[in-house]
Design a protein around this motif. Structure first.
Motif, PDB file in Angstrom:
ATOM      1  N   ILE A   1       0.860  -1.177   0.000  1.00 21.14           N
ATOM      2  CA  ILE A   1       0.000   0.000   0.000  1.00 21.14           C
ATOM      3  C   ILE A   1       0.898   1.229   0.000  1.00 21.14           C
ATOM      4  CG2 ILE A   1      -1.769   1.279   1.267  1.00 21.14           C
ATOM      5  CD1 ILE A   1      -2.542  -1.420   2.571  1.00 21.14           C
ATOM      6  N   VAL A   2       0.704   2.125  -0.943  1.00 26.93           N
ATOM      7  CA  VAL A   2       1.526   3.325  -1.053  1.00 26.93           C
ATOM      8  C   VAL A   2       0.656   4.536  -0.728  1.00 26.93           C
ATOM      9  CG1 VAL A   2       2.979   4.741  -2.555  1.00 26.93           C
ATOM     10  CG2 VAL A   2       2.998   2.257  -2.786  1.00 26.93           C
ATOM     11  N   LEU A   3       1.002   5.241   0.337  1.00 30.56           N
ATOM     12  CA  LEU A   3       0.284   6.455   0.714  1.00 30.56           C
ATOM     13  C   LEU A   3       1.109   7.659   0.287  1.00 30.56           C
ATOM     14  CD1 LEU A   3       0.010   4.280   3.372  1.00 30.56           C
ATOM     15  CD2 LEU A   3      -1.712   5.986   3.912  1.00 30.56           C
ATOM     16  N   VAL A   4       0.486   8.557  -0.447  1.00 26.17           N
ATOM     17  CA  VAL A   4       1.178   9.734  -0.972  1.00 26.17           C
ATOM     18  C   VAL A   4       0.501  10.984  -0.436  1.00 26.17           C
ATOM     19  CG1 VAL A   4       1.880  10.994  -3.039  1.00 26.17           C
ATOM     20  CG2 VAL A   4       1.817   8.489  -3.075  1.00 26.17           C
ATOM     21  N   GLU A   5       1.282  11.856   0.180  1.00 26.14           N
ATOM     22  CA  GLU A   5       0.768  13.145   0.648  1.00 26.14           C
ATOM     23  C   GLU A   5       0.924  14.166  -0.479  1.00 26.14           C
ATOM     24  OE1 GLU A   5       1.501  16.423   4.227  1.00 26.14           O
ATOM     25  OE2 GLU A   5       3.164  15.276   3.374  1.00 26.14           O
ATOM     26  N   ALA A   6      -0.171  14.469  -1.148  1.00 24.38           N
ATOM     27  CA  ALA A   6      -0.139  15.426  -2.258  1.00 24.38           C
ATOM     28  C   ALA A   6      -1.583  15.717  -2.671  1.00 24.38           C
ATOM     29  CB  ALA A   6       0.650  14.871  -3.444  1.00 24.38           C
ATOM     30  N   PRO A   7      -1.820  16.861  -3.313  1.00 23.32           N
ATOM     31  CA  PRO A   7      -3.163  17.121  -3.860  1.00 23.32           C
ATOM     32  C   PRO A   7      -3.544  16.036  -4.858  1.00 23.32           C
ATOM     33  CG  PRO A   7      -1.847  19.124  -3.822  1.00 23.32           C
ATOM     34  CD  PRO A   7      -0.915  18.003  -3.490  1.00 23.32           C
ATOM     35  N   VAL A   8      -4.780  15.614  -4.866  1.00 22.98           N
ATOM     36  CA  VAL A   8      -5.183  14.462  -5.661  1.00 22.98           C
ATOM     37  C   VAL A   8      -4.995  14.715  -7.156  1.00 22.98           C
ATOM     38  CG1 VAL A   8      -7.619  15.182  -5.700  1.00 22.98           C
ATOM     39  CG2 VAL A   8      -7.004  12.774  -6.042  1.00 22.98           C
ATOM     40  N   ALA A   9      -5.326  15.906  -7.660  1.00 22.49           N
ATOM     41  CA  ALA A   9      -5.157  16.177  -9.092  1.00 22.49           C
ATOM     42  C   ALA A   9      -3.687  16.150  -9.484  1.00 22.49           C
ATOM     43  CB  ALA A   9      -5.780  17.528  -9.439  1.00 22.49           C
ATOM     44  N   PHE A  10      -2.855  16.686  -8.612  1.00 22.49           N
ATOM     45  CA  PHE A  10      -1.404  16.701  -8.833  1.00 22.49           C
ATOM     46  C   PHE A  10      -0.873  15.270  -8.913  1.00 22.49           C
ATOM     47  CE2 PHE A  10       2.843  16.536  -6.942  1.00 22.49           C
ATOM     48  CZ  PHE A  10       3.535  17.511  -7.631  1.00 22.49           C
TER      49      PHE A  10
ATOM     50  N   GLY B   1      -3.226  -4.730  -9.613  1.00 23.62           N
ATOM     51  CA  GLY B   1      -3.503  -4.802  -8.183  1.00 23.62           C
ATOM     52  C   GLY B   1      -2.325  -5.200  -7.334  1.00 23.62           C
ATOM     53  N   TRP B   2      -1.109  -5.185  -7.897  1.00 24.19           N
ATOM     54  CA  TRP B   2       0.070  -5.556  -7.117  1.00 24.19           C
ATOM     55  C   TRP B   2       0.479  -4.441  -6.163  1.00 24.19           C
ATOM     56  CZ3 TRP B   2       0.725 -10.470  -7.193  1.00 24.19           C
ATOM     57  CH2 TRP B   2       0.432 -11.190  -8.349  1.00 24.19           C
ATOM     58  N   VAL B   3       0.102  -3.218  -6.481  1.00 21.29           N
ATOM     59  CA  VAL B   3       0.352  -2.070  -5.610  1.00 21.29           C
ATOM     60  C   VAL B   3      -0.940  -1.288  -5.498  1.00 21.29           C
ATOM     61  CG1 VAL B   3       1.656   0.060  -5.273  1.00 21.29           C
ATOM     62  CG2 VAL B   3       2.783  -1.916  -6.284  1.00 21.29           C
ATOM     63  N   ARG B   4      -1.261  -0.837  -4.287  1.00 20.85           N
ATOM     64  CA  ARG B   4      -2.454  -0.022  -4.086  1.00 20.85           C
ATOM     65  C   ARG B   4      -2.017   1.372  -3.672  1.00 20.85           C
ATOM     66  NH1 ARG B   4      -7.562  -1.043   0.034  1.00 20.85           N
ATOM     67  NH2 ARG B   4      -9.166  -0.182  -1.333  1.00 20.85           N
ATOM     68  N   VAL B   5      -2.438   2.374  -4.423  1.00 21.16           N
ATOM     69  CA  VAL B   5      -2.038   3.757  -4.163  1.00 21.16           C
ATOM     70  C   VAL B   5      -3.201   4.505  -3.508  1.00 21.16           C
ATOM     71  CG1 VAL B   5      -1.295   5.935  -5.189  1.00 21.16           C
ATOM     72  CG2 VAL B   5      -0.408   3.769  -6.078  1.00 21.16           C
ATOM     73  N   ILE B   6      -2.887   5.188  -2.410  1.00 20.09           N
ATOM     74  CA  ILE B   6      -3.865   6.014  -1.698  1.00 20.09           C
ATOM     75  C   ILE B   6      -3.295   7.420  -1.574  1.00 20.09           C
ATOM     76  CG2 ILE B   6      -5.158   6.345   0.450  1.00 20.09           C
ATOM     77  CD1 ILE B   6      -4.966   3.340   0.914  1.00 20.09           C
ATOM     78  N   ILE B   7      -4.036   8.403  -2.003  1.00 18.03           N
ATOM     79  CA  ILE B   7      -3.613   9.797  -1.926  1.00 18.03           C
ATOM     80  C   ILE B   7      -4.239  10.439  -0.697  1.00 18.03           C
ATOM     81  CG2 ILE B   7      -3.538  12.022  -3.101  1.00 18.03           C
ATOM     82  CD1 ILE B   7      -1.952   9.767  -4.467  1.00 18.03           C
ATOM     83  N   MET B   8      -3.405  11.083   0.106  1.00 18.25           N
ATOM     84  CA  MET B   8      -3.893  11.862   1.244  1.00 18.25           C
ATOM     85  C   MET B   8      -3.721  13.328   0.878  1.00 18.25           C
ATOM     86  SD  MET B   8      -2.212   9.623   4.328  1.00 18.25           S
ATOM     87  CE  MET B   8      -2.895  10.720   5.563  1.00 18.25           C
ATOM     88  N   ASP B   9      -4.819  13.994   0.595  1.00 20.68           N
ATOM     89  CA  ASP B   9      -4.776  15.354   0.053  1.00 20.68           C
ATOM     90  C   ASP B   9      -4.665  16.371   1.196  1.00 20.68           C
ATOM     91  OD1 ASP B   9      -5.113  17.764  -1.243  1.00 20.68           O
ATOM     92  OD2 ASP B   9      -6.660  17.005  -2.595  1.00 20.68           O
ATOM     93  N   PRO B  10      -3.500  17.006   1.363  1.00 19.92           N
ATOM     94  CA  PRO B  10      -3.341  17.973   2.459  1.00 19.92           C
ATOM     95  C   PRO B  10      -4.138  19.254   2.240  1.00 19.92           C
ATOM     96  CG  PRO B  10      -1.406  17.997   1.055  1.00 19.92           C
ATOM     97  CD  PRO B  10      -2.274  16.888   0.562  1.00 19.92           C
TER      98      PRO B  10
END
Length: 437
Positions: free
Chosen positions: A368-377, A395-404
């Protein structure tokens, strides 16, 4: 190189035995070919060669064997280019610093810590070393980076790029022994005199960190639970792990890895992530075009995915995708292991790496990859990376964006698009991370 060519020419053209050619002979012929001196040479005189014969030989050295002024100049230029040019050094240092969001507030010491393991009688030692280095050790990279980052000319050019490194900041290479948790500083002899006053404080802090980390880890490796309250005894046990020939589990390594967090470090400050997360510092505000995020997702994330799937498959089927128990392994040809003396070569990780008391210790979940960034970016950066679309789509990697910029709401990548993950209440950043962990 030129001297070797002269020896070859003497053997071929004049049939001179190699043991009759002295270093002085080679040096003199080279100087004549480069027009630094004139003949006849001592070797030609010993062999009673005419001036015409020697002149023809010297011309062959220049025309055929490339022993001449212009070629010498080119060779010296190539030798001078061994290593990185100044422009390359500036580019590598600036990109690395911006990649982790580090362009200001530099400390007096900036530690560049590679990692390695230290075990005995362990054919799987490289599995505990640096995955991004192909199972190698990270210290050489740290030393090269520090040497470049400490150069005054490199820093002057970095200043032009907006990366201002104070004069009293020193980049120091180090290596973290992940078995004993000892962090050893290197190239201390290059340390400026004004930093020596602070060196002991740094070393004391690293030693304390070694003991505290050992107190957390050793009870999980079969040590007495009381070691959690006795850091000195825990550190002593960790040191014994590095030399015990009978030890089948010197450390857990990256077992139980589950997710990667790409963002500013204050995002995870104060959290106990239980050694399950790959942490990559990143500040989207320093990356207006998203190129740095693309680099992270196409390089460090892919390495994390390799490591994750290595553990994943080794635990879901320890006999076919893993390599079974270490106890029965024999090293075959110094390049693989086999079970007993009749099996095929084994692949994957041994049961001692992924199982504990016969049950899975590593939880087989895909990264699971969590990325802190605006979702559109972030969506734009993900869309630009063709080579990871198979990993994401499969489905080998799951990306989740946390939009600050949107109250840290989570957007999950599914079916090629990011979808808002609804929640009944709005937790703070740390609570959200704890829920995901």
């Amino acid at each position: 190189m030129q001297r070797a060519m002269i020896v070859r020419a003497l053997i071929k053209e004049w049939n001179v035995p190699r043991d009759q050619v002295t270093d002085d002979d080679v040096k003199e012929l080279r100087e004549i070919a480069l027009e630094h001196i004139s003949g006849p040479s001592a070797l030609a005189q010993r062999r009673n060669l005419s001036a015409q014969q020697e002149s023809e030989f010297i011309q062959k050295l220049r025309d055929i064997y490339r022993v001449e002024r212009h070629e010498t100049s080119l060779q010296m230029e190539r030798l001078g280019r061994i290593g990185f040019s100044l422009d390359e050094q500036v580019r590598y240092i600036s990109q690395a610093l911006l990649l982790i969001g580090m362009n200001r507030n530099f400390s007096r010491f900036v530690l560049l810590v590679g990692h390695q393991s230290e075990t005995e009688n362990n054919p799987y030692e490289s599995a505990l070393d640096c995955g991004a280095c192909g199972g190698g050790k990270g210290l050489p990279n740290a030393r090269v980076f520090a040497a470049m980052a400490n150069k005054p000319e490199v820093r002057r050019r970095l200043r032009d790029k907006g990366i201002i490194i104070p004069d009293d900041t020193w980049f120091m290479p180090a290596v973290h022994n992940t078995t004993s948790d000892v962090v050893e500083l290197h190239d201390v002899d290059l340390l400026p005199a004004r930093h020596l006053l602070y060196l002991e404080r740094l070393q004391n802090g690293l030693s304390a960190a070694t003991r505290r980390s050992a107190a957390e880890r050793m009870p999980l490796l079969g040590g007495n639970a009381r070691l959690a309250q006795d850091p000195y005894a825990a550190a002593a046990m960790a040191q014994r792990q590095t030399h015990d020939w009978s030890q089948v589990r010197p450390e857990w390594g990256l077992t139980r890895n589950a997710y990667a967090i790409v963002g500013r470090r204050e995002l995870t400050e104060g959290l106990n992530l239980e050694s399950r997360a790959f942490l990559h510092s990143y500040d989207y505000r320093l990356d207006p075009k998203g190129r740095l995020l693309e680099t992270i997702l196409s390089s460090p994330m892919v390495v994390g995915e390799w490591i994750n799937l290595e553990h994943y498959f080794s635990v879901v089927d320890t006999e076919h995708y893993g390599s079974g128990s270490k106890v029965y392994h024999n090293v075959a040809g110094r390049f693989a292991v086999m079970t007993g003396n009749q099996s095929d070569l084994r692949t994957g990780l041994p049961t001692q790496t992924v199982l504990k008391d016969g049950k899975p210790y590593h939880e087989p979940v895909r990264l699971i990859v969590l990325v802190e960034a605006p979702v559109a970016f972030a969506q734009r950066s993900v869309g630009n990376l063709v080579k990871i679309k198979a990993l994401l789509g499969g489905g080998w990697v799951r990306v989740i964006i946390m939009d600050p910029e949107d109250d840290y709401r989570a957007y999950v990548l599914e079916d090629g698009a990011f979808h808002l993950q609804e929640r009944t209440e709005t937790p703070d950043r740390q609570t959200l991370l704890e829920e995901i962990a």
